[in-house]
Design a protein around this motif. Sequence first.
Motif: not given
Length: 389
Positions: A197-207, A285-296
């Motif tokens: 398996v070649i697993s493309d997980e590039i979006h794996s933090d955008l959950i 980047g965790d703080e920014w990512l948390e706010q990003l997810i909420e906005y998305i």
Amino acid sequence: MKYDFDEIIDRKATFAEKHINLEKLYGTDKVIPLWVADMDFRVAQPIIDAMKERAENGIFGYTVRPDSYYDDVCDFQKRQKNWDIDKKLMSFSSGVMPSICMIIKELTNLKDKIIIQTPVYRPFYNAVKQAGRELLESPLKESDGFFSMDYKDIEEKAKQGAKYLILCSPHNPVGRVWSYDELKKLGDICLRCGITVISDEIHSDLILWGNRHIPFASISEELRKITITCFSATKTFNLAGLQSSIVVFPDEKLKQEFEQKWADFHVECNNCMSIAGTQAAFRYGDEWLEQLIEYIEGNVTFVLEYFYRYIPSIRPVRPEGTYLVWLDCRQMGLSGHELTRFMALKAGVAMSAGTYFGRNGEGFMRMNVACPRAVLEKALAQIRSAIEK
């Protein structure tokens, strides 16, 4: 720090692909670009600060990745996914797709058959065909806007002699975040049939919506040994222009073969700015990512409700991950080409055609909602007006 994702930033002066190629692809540049999968948001301040500090050094010579580079990657994966990675099995690459292309072209055999689950990111098709390997398409099953794997079909393809499967996890474009049970069932087939398996997980933090991404290689030691995982900070933190990614191999021999192929072309090094930006992203980047997810999530909710209320002829698929919304436009009765032209020339909105993702993408469009809410409001109003006319 509170981030402002409503800020509208003019990207035309930065040679952004989503603006520069509009005329070529859509026949007009007088459109709202919601196609290329990057974000119209300013990155986290620690990333900007780290790159400013690096720039102020004033010397941009040959640069070697420090040991801390992979430490930061491992720490982030552990924090976000509880995934323990052996950094001795990690390699650098300029991008997830360059990695997949190199793996297929140089680490597989000419007669190997490779499964992809369609509709799926178009470069997967290209990577297999341009390497001269045989492509086996396993269409996802759809039921009332929900997509799932067709395990019976995958097993049939395996019996046809498939040696590899490219897994898109989370899936682009349908937005599925595969569950543990789904991945385990797929893994059982791959183990039984001898498939790597070649697993493309590039979006794996955008959950989204509390879903959980399961790294395929983390499910069991048996699956780790048959999995090559590709991921990056670039999609998560909007750093695609830095061209940096990570590959995790099942053993050191395969890793060394991969690295030697890049060394043969003398492209095995990061540029110095990508080292600074990537490390800052994974460290701070965790703080920014948390706010990003909420906005998305807010953007996705807005888009879904707008279509349900004002444009019922288009049915959006609610994504579990990514910032991409798969739009079912089949009730409009237009071909893929006609649909793309209608959206661009009549509605003034550029989106990715469903046919770009394969034959079973006919009648769909992919909308990128990683932009300020006001941009989405304008785009949706234009689509509504065009359809009403």
